[in-house]
Structures are given as structure tokens and as C-alpha cells.
Design an enzyme around this catalytic site. Structure first.
Site, mmCIF file in Angstrom:
data_model
loop_
_atom_site.group_PDB
_atom_site.id
_atom_site.type_symbol
_atom_site.label_atom_id
_atom_site.label_comp_id
_atom_site.label_asym_id
_atom_site.label_seq_id
_atom_site.Cartn_x
_atom_site.Cartn_y
_atom_site.Cartn_z
ATOM 1 N N GLY A 14 32.200 42.854 43.410
ATOM 2 C CA GLY A 14 31.644 41.738 43.631
ATOM 3 C C GLY A 14 32.116 40.982 44.730
ATOM 4 O O GLY A 14 33.066 40.796 44.918
ATOM 5 N N ARG A 75 28.835 48.774 44.330
ATOM 6 C CA ARG A 75 29.632 49.409 43.138
ATOM 7 C C ARG A 75 29.215 50.836 43.054
ATOM 8 O O ARG A 75 28.210 51.173 42.991
ATOM 9 C CB ARG A 75 29.692 48.622 41.816
ATOM 10 N N ASP A 106 39.934 44.995 41.083
ATOM 11 C CA ASP A 106 40.736 45.957 40.646
ATOM 12 C C ASP A 106 40.080 47.334 40.657
ATOM 13 O O ASP A 106 40.695 48.381 40.733
ATOM 14 C CB ASP A 106 41.399 45.680 39.237
ATOM 15 N N THR A 128 38.310 38.410 44.975
ATOM 16 C CA THR A 128 37.326 38.355 43.682
ATOM 17 C C THR A 128 37.584 36.947 43.043
ATOM 18 O O THR A 128 38.592 36.372 43.177
ATOM 19 C CB THR A 128 37.850 39.521 42.467
ATOM 20 N N ASP A 130 37.693 36.329 40.145
ATOM 21 C CA ASP A 130 38.222 36.347 38.721
ATOM 22 C C ASP A 130 39.548 35.951 38.722
ATOM 23 O O ASP A 130 40.118 35.423 37.785
ATOM 24 C CB ASP A 130 37.884 37.799 38.132
ATOM 25 N N ASP A 132 41.953 37.850 38.468
ATOM 26 C CA ASP A 132 42.532 38.510 37.482
ATOM 27 C C ASP A 132 43.591 39.922 38.154
ATOM 28 O O ASP A 132 43.566 40.758 37.625
ATOM 29 C CB ASP A 132 41.692 39.166 36.459
ATOM 30 N N ARG A 174 34.631 37.765 34.205
ATOM 31 C CA ARG A 174 34.909 39.171 33.519
ATOM 32 C C ARG A 174 35.994 39.168 32.012
ATOM 33 O O ARG A 174 35.373 38.265 31.389
ATOM 34 C CB ARG A 174 35.753 40.274 34.479
HETATM 35 O O1 F6P Z 1 34.297 40.434 39.450
HETATM 36 C C1 F6P Z 1 33.528 39.489 39.992
HETATM 37 C C2 F6P Z 1 32.233 39.115 38.723
HETATM 38 O O2 F6P Z 1 31.239 38.297 39.341
HETATM 39 C C3 F6P Z 1 32.600 38.852 37.333
HETATM 40 O O3 F6P Z 1 32.886 37.392 37.378
HETATM 41 C C4 F6P Z 1 31.317 39.294 36.827
HETATM 42 O O4 F6P Z 1 31.534 39.548 35.331
HETATM 43 C C5 F6P Z 1 30.944 40.667 37.362
HETATM 44 O O5 F6P Z 1 31.440 40.289 38.686
HETATM 45 C C6 F6P Z 1 29.411 40.556 37.572
HETATM 46 O O6 F6P Z 1 29.117 41.743 38.329
HETATM 47 P P1 F6P Z 1 27.732 42.424 38.821
HETATM 48 O O7 F6P Z 1 27.719 41.749 40.314
HETATM 49 O O8 F6P Z 1 27.841 43.820 38.927
HETATM 50 O O9 F6P Z 1 26.592 41.764 37.912
#
Ligand code: F6P
Length: 321
Positions: A14, A75, A106, A128, A130, A132, A174
Site C-alpha cells: 500500500g 502487490r 511487512d 506504511t 499502519d 505495524d 490492517r
Molecule cells: O497496509 C496499508 C493498508 O492501507 C491497510 O491499512 C489496508 O488494510 C490495506 O492496505 C488495503 O490494501 P489494498 O490497497 O490492497 O486494498
């Protein structure tokens, strides 16, 4: 003699505000060290495809305060396979790349560790919203996301208090509650629902009753997405106490916008530190900021060690309503 002449940088997972400042710092530090810097487009996907661009002075000019990432991000399922990883290393070797900086969370660091284990020098920078990641007090983008949520919630408060309403605001994060807890404290919310604490709807109903008995103009609950959706919480509150909550999901807005100044500075420091450390032969590490000091720790720490919420901040959940 260290033969680190050409260093590549990619952003993965992300996006988060400050990624551009970090990749710019990697590129500018390479130039300062008389090394070349290569940008990899679309994260690990672009690595496998050999989608590379030169990151010279011009390429990274005017991006320091821009949100998102000029290198794009992705991703990558292909990179999870041994073939994908071998292919990525072959593409980098073809392009004369000697080392890689990975900016991400991560999931991205699992990929960085795999490259390191295959003998390819790699260093990670935590990016990120998050927060985390173990091994750093802050990840690039976290504070900006908190401020974005704060701005949105201040607007919600206007309408909430005009109607004397109960609002449940779902934030990202997340499986972790860093974002929700910080947003709750920063906005003066009545309660934060985070994955790290067991949720008692009974207790929450008591807090809401108390809030109503104090004739508050409105009540705000900040909910971490890792616990449940805001719609589910709305149903639970209706079932347990007859409350009619309005819900707002902040969603991807939290990932956008220009980074806050503190995080531009942090991204600069981390980017330069990563490039300098790769140059002197360090690999398999992530850059962290602990107690205002830049440190390196093994990449696997990012996922093998649990990062806890601050107990002092957690205790505020019950004190501030
Ligand atoms: O890791 C960052 C994040 O924005 C999280 O807070 C969220 O759960 C996830 O990515 C969303 O992922 P995607 O962009 O694949 O929908």
C-alpha cells in the site's frame, strides 16, 4: 573494494505519504556517493519485468512533498514464487544493479528477505500507514494518515453535534490498532475499538449511556478495520442498546495527501541511511527510528516480533470518555 555501483529502489504494498521523499533521499544519497540510482516501477512486479528507470537529479526533483509514489506500487503474486524471485535477480544483474532498497510494509519485507537470502544485497525502509512494523517507532506515512483522519473527523463532528448523533468511524490499520488508537486520542473520541483489546459491547453500551447522561452533543467511536466493519458495529450497538449509530468508513483517503513535515524529514533520514548502509555492505536489514535514533535491525524482526500499542496510550481509552 565494495562494488556497489548501481543501487535500485522500489516501493511496494500500500502506498503511504512520504514514500516519494524517501526514494528521493535514496537517489540523492547515491548521487552524493558517486553511485547510480535506478527506480523500479510497480514494486516487485516491475522487478520481474525489468521495468527500470534512471533516477537522476531531474527525475526526483519536485517530488519531496508529493503523496503516493512516482514509482507506482503493486502487490505481486509472481514474486511469491521461487521462479519469480530468480527472474527478478536475473533482471537486476542484467541491468548491472548491485543492491536494492525496498520501501514498504511487512509483506514487502518478506520479499526483501528472500532476495537477501538468495545473496542479493537488500535493505528495507518501513513505509506504511499502519505503523505495524517492529524495529521502528514510526513508519513513513503513519502520522500523515492520523492527520488526514483528524481533519475528516473534525468535519464529522460538526454534523454529529448538530444532530446529537452517535458516529462510528472505521479507520484502516490492517490487523493492528495503531492508527485507530492514535486517531481516537487525537480527535478526543469517546472510545477506540482496537484488535489488541477484547471488545465488550456491554462495556461500550455503558460508556454510551454515560455519554448521553452527561448531555454530550455527540459521541464518537473510532473503530479499527481489523476488529469488524463499521456496519457490523452499527448492528451490534442497535442489538445491545437500541442505539442508532451513523457510520463512516474513511478508507483510502487515509493513504493520500502530502506528508507532514516531520515525516518528510524522517523519510529523508531513512532514505539516506539505507543508501549509505547498502554502500558499506549491510544487507538483510530494515532501517528504523527508535527513540529518535536511526538503527538497523534484521528484516525478519518486522513480522516475527509483535509490536505493542503504548500501554499509556491504551489506558487513555477509558479515561477520556
Ligand atoms: O497496509 C496499508 C493498508 O492501507 C491497510 O491499512 C489496508 O488494510 C490495506 O492496505 C488495503 O490494501 P489494498 O490497497 O490492497 O486494498
Amino acid at each position: 573494494m565494495n562494488k556497489m555501483n548501481r543501487i535500485a529502489v522500489l516501493t511496494s504494498g500500500g502506498d503511504s505519504p512520504g514514500m516519494n521523499a524517501a526514494l528521493r533521499a535514496v537517489a540523492r544519497t547515491c548521487m552524493f556517493n558517486d553511485k547510480e540510482c535506478i527506480g523500479v516501477m510497480r514494486g516487485y512486479e516491475g522487478l520481474i519485468d525489468g521495468d527500470f528507470i534512471p533516477l537522476d537529479h531531474q527525475a526526483v526533483g519536485g517530488i519531496i512533498h508529493k503523496g503516493g509514489t512516482i514509482l507506482r506500487t503493486a502487490r505481486s503474486e509472481r514474486f511469491r514464487t521461487p521462479e519469480g524471485r530468480e527472474e527478478a535477480i536475473a533482471r537486476m544483474k542484467d541491468a548491472g544493479i548491485d543492491g536494492l532498497v525496498v520501501i514498504g510494509g511487512d509483506g514487502s519485507f518478506h520479499g526483501a528477505k528472500a532476495l537477501h537470502d538468495l545473496g542479493f544485497p537488500t535493505i528495507g525502509i518501513p513505509g506504511t500507514i499502519d505503523n505495524d512494523i517492529t524495529g521502528t517507532d514510526e513508519t513513513i506515512g503513519f502520522d500523515t494518515a492520523v492527520n488526514t483522519a483528524l481533519e475528516a473527523i473534525m468535519k464529522l463532528r460538526d454534523t454529529a453535534s448538530s444532530h446529537q448523533r452517535l458516529f462510528v468511524v472505521e479507520v484502516m490499520g490492517r490487523n493492528a490498532g495503531f492508527l485507530a488508537l492514535e486517531v481516537a486520542v487525537a480527535t478526543g473520541a469517546e472510545y477506540a475499538v482496537v484488535p489488541e483489546l477484547p471488545l465488550s459491547i456491554g462495556n461500550l453500551v455503558k460508556i454510551l449511556k454515560n455519554s448521553y447522561s452527561l448531555h454530550k452533543t455527540h459521541t464518537l467511536i473510532v473503530l479499527a478495520e481489523g476488529v469488524m466493519s463499521a456496519a457490523e458495529m452499527r448492528e451490534q450497538l442497535a442489538d445491545a442498546g437500541g442505539y442508532d449509530a451513523r457510520v463512516t468508513v474513511l478508507g483510502y483517503i487515509q493513504r493520500g495527501g502530502h506528508p507532514t513535515s516531520f515525516y518528510v524529514v524522517l523519510a529523508n533520514m531513512m532514505g539516506a541511511f539505507a543508501a549509505d548502509n547498502l554502500k558499506i555492505g549491510n544487507s538483510g536489514m530494515i532501517v528504523g527510528n527508535i527513540n529518535h535514533k536511526l538503527v538497523l535491525s534484521p528484516l525478519e524482526r518486522a513480522w516475527s516480533e509483535h509490536k505493542s500499542l503504548s500501554p499509556e496510550m491504551l489506558s487513555l481509552i477509558n479515561k477520556m470518555n
